[in-house]
Design an enzyme around this catalytic site. Structure first.
Site, PDB file in Angstrom:
ATOM      1  N   ASP A 273       0.839  -1.204   0.000  1.00  0.00           N
ATOM      2  CA  ASP A 273       0.000   0.000   0.000  1.00  0.00           C
ATOM      3  C   ASP A 273       0.876   1.256   0.000  1.00  0.00           C
ATOM      4  O   ASP A 273       2.010   1.224   0.466  1.00  0.00           O
ATOM      5  CB  ASP A 273      -0.907  -0.017   1.240  1.00  0.00           C
ATOM      6  CG  ASP A 273      -2.059   0.959   1.123  1.00  0.00           C
ATOM      7  OD1 ASP A 273      -2.306   1.479   0.019  1.00  0.00           O
ATOM      8  OD2 ASP A 273      -2.713   1.217   2.149  1.00  0.00           O
TER       9      ASP A 273
ATOM     10  N   ASN B 105     -10.729  -2.992  -6.554  1.00  0.00           N
ATOM     11  CA  ASN B 105      -9.881  -2.030  -7.281  1.00  0.00           C
ATOM     12  C   ASN B 105     -10.400  -1.670  -8.671  1.00  0.00           C
ATOM     13  O   ASN B 105      -9.927  -0.709  -9.288  1.00  0.00           O
ATOM     14  CB  ASN B 105      -8.434  -2.540  -7.386  1.00  0.00           C
ATOM     15  CG  ASN B 105      -7.653  -2.429  -6.093  1.00  0.00           C
ATOM     16  OD1 ASN B 105      -6.704  -3.183  -5.863  1.00  0.00           O
ATOM     17  ND2 ASN B 105      -8.036  -1.503  -5.218  1.00  0.00           N
TER      18      ASN B 105
HETATM   19  C1  FPP Z   1      -1.837   0.215  -3.291  1.00  0.00           C
HETATM   20  O1  FPP Z   1      -1.434   1.555  -3.406  1.00  0.00           O
HETATM   21  C2  FPP Z   1      -1.280  -0.579  -4.365  1.00  0.00           C
HETATM   22  C3  FPP Z   1      -1.993  -1.196  -5.347  1.00  0.00           C
HETATM   23  C4  FPP Z   1      -3.465  -1.117  -5.422  1.00  0.00           C
HETATM   24  C5  FPP Z   1      -1.357  -1.942  -6.436  1.00  0.00           C
HETATM   25  C6  FPP Z   1      -0.069  -2.630  -6.142  1.00  0.00           C
HETATM   26  C7  FPP Z   1       0.515  -3.007  -7.439  1.00  0.00           C
HETATM   27  C8  FPP Z   1       1.819  -2.905  -7.805  1.00  0.00           C
HETATM   28  C9  FPP Z   1       2.914  -2.540  -6.888  1.00  0.00           C
HETATM   29  C10 FPP Z   1       2.202  -3.152  -9.219  1.00  0.00           C
HETATM   30  C11 FPP Z   1       1.848  -4.476  -9.856  1.00  0.00           C
HETATM   31  C12 FPP Z   1       2.166  -5.677  -9.061  1.00  0.00           C
HETATM   32  C13 FPP Z   1       2.965  -6.737  -9.378  1.00  0.00           C
HETATM   33  C14 FPP Z   1       2.941  -7.885  -8.441  1.00  0.00           C
HETATM   34  C15 FPP Z   1       3.868  -6.808 -10.521  1.00  0.00           C
HETATM   35  P1  FPP Z   1      -2.550   2.706  -3.493  1.00  0.00           P
HETATM   36  O2  FPP Z   1      -2.672   3.096  -4.907  1.00  0.00           O
HETATM   37  O3  FPP Z   1      -3.810   2.252  -2.839  1.00  0.00           O
HETATM   38  O4  FPP Z   1      -1.823   3.816  -2.652  1.00  0.00           O
HETATM   39  P2  FPP Z   1      -2.500   4.944  -1.740  1.00  0.00           P
HETATM   40  O5  FPP Z   1      -3.205   4.222  -0.627  1.00  0.00           O
HETATM   41  O6  FPP Z   1      -1.311   5.741  -1.261  1.00  0.00           O
HETATM   42  O7  FPP Z   1      -3.412   5.723  -2.635  1.00  0.00           O
END
Ligand code: FPP
Length: 261
Positions: free
Chosen positions: A37, A85
């Site tokens: 996250d 998501n």
């Molecule tokens: C949460 O950050 C993260 C995600 C919803 C996606 C995680 C995905 C990756 C790191 C890339 C793809 C994965 C792989 C395994 C290759 P957020 O966007 O919710 O952050 P925030 O809470 O700060 O808004």
């Protein structure tokens, strides 16, 4: 794995070396699950679009997958995309899917070289055909590997998984009298895998966000304020060292953390 394998990959005299020396290799978590996250906040802090946070998060994925395999963690599960998501803007969703495909294409050789077996957990059929093809190819190519099991939770929801497992269980005609927790777990995506001993969440939120709800029943939770794109091997080692100091009671009396429990 061993301390030697880990030390070979960290710079001499670095904080990682000091942390590596504190890890008790005979008491490793059998399964580490990670809620990645903070990508959006990482990007916002730099006045960048949110997708740049996801792009930067790929470097963390690469580091944590390779470091976990080097440490000797039997199972690693990363939460990449939840069933919720899809509510994000279409451009963000499509960038996430492209990053995933690109990661698999670029990292397949690393997975093979490190004897890592790759698996997707989640509602696979609802992903677009091109994403499915890429994921399936990576699963097939790594299927006979015998090292670390690397799960990516994609279009995943913990409650949805339990409902699907119940459907599969009913369809299998299992005798309700013979049903117990172990048998039910055999219908989950993680059938045959140990439950997570350690659940890591980055960026400071104290939530489990519908992740592996059945499987984390007794997981030790470690939350860090570090945002996912900044998360590296040293944080993973810190989490493992902290886990190894916990008393795991499972509702009973104090037990030291030992492998297999
Ligand atoms: C949460 O950050 C993260 C995600 C919803 C996606 C995680 C995905 C990756 C790191 C890339 C793809 C994965 C792989 C395994 C290759 P957020 O966007 O919710 O952050 P925030 O809470 O700060 O808004």
């Amino acid at each position: 794995m061993s301390l030697e394998a880990l030390l070979a990959a960290v710079p001499a005299g670095s904080p990682e070396e000091g942390l590596a020396r504190q890890v008790k290799f005979e008491r490793l978590p059998r399964h580490i699950a990670v809620i990645m996250d903070g990508n959006g906040r990482w990007a916002a802090q730099r006045h960048l679009p949110r997708v740049e946070g996801h792009r930067a998060g790929i470097d963390s994925v690469r580091d944590i997958v390779e470091s976990s395999a080097r440490v000797g963690i039997p199972v690693l599960t990363l939460y990449a995309f939840s069933v919720e998501n899809w509510k994000r803007p279409i451009t963000e969703v499509s960038t996430l899917m492209s990053l995933l495909k690109r990661y698999l294409r670029l990292e397949l050789n690393t997975l093979l070289r490190n004897n890592i077996r790759f698996k997707v957990i989640g509602r696979f059929e609802e992903l677009s055909p091109d994403v499915q093809t890429e994921l399936k190819a990576a699963e097939d190519r790594t299927a006979s590997n015998s090292g670390m099991q690397f799960n990516i939770a994609l279009n995943y929801g913990g409650r949805a998984e339990i409902v699907e497992a119940a459907r599969r269980m009913l369809a299998s005609g299992v005798d309700p009298e013979a049903l117990d927790e172990a048998r039910f777990a055999g219908f989950l995506y993680t059938a045959g895998q140990p439950d997570p001993d350690l659940l890591i969440r980055t960026s400071g939120e104290m939530r489990v966000s519908n992740f592996l709800l059945w499987q984390i029943a007794y997981a030790e939770i470690w939350v860090t304020d570090t945002l996912w794109p900044d998360f590296r091997a040293r944080h993973l080692l810190e989490a493992i060292i902290d886990y190894q100091k916990r008393d795991r009671r499972y509702g009973g009396i104090t037990q030291p953390v030992v492998a297999g429990r």
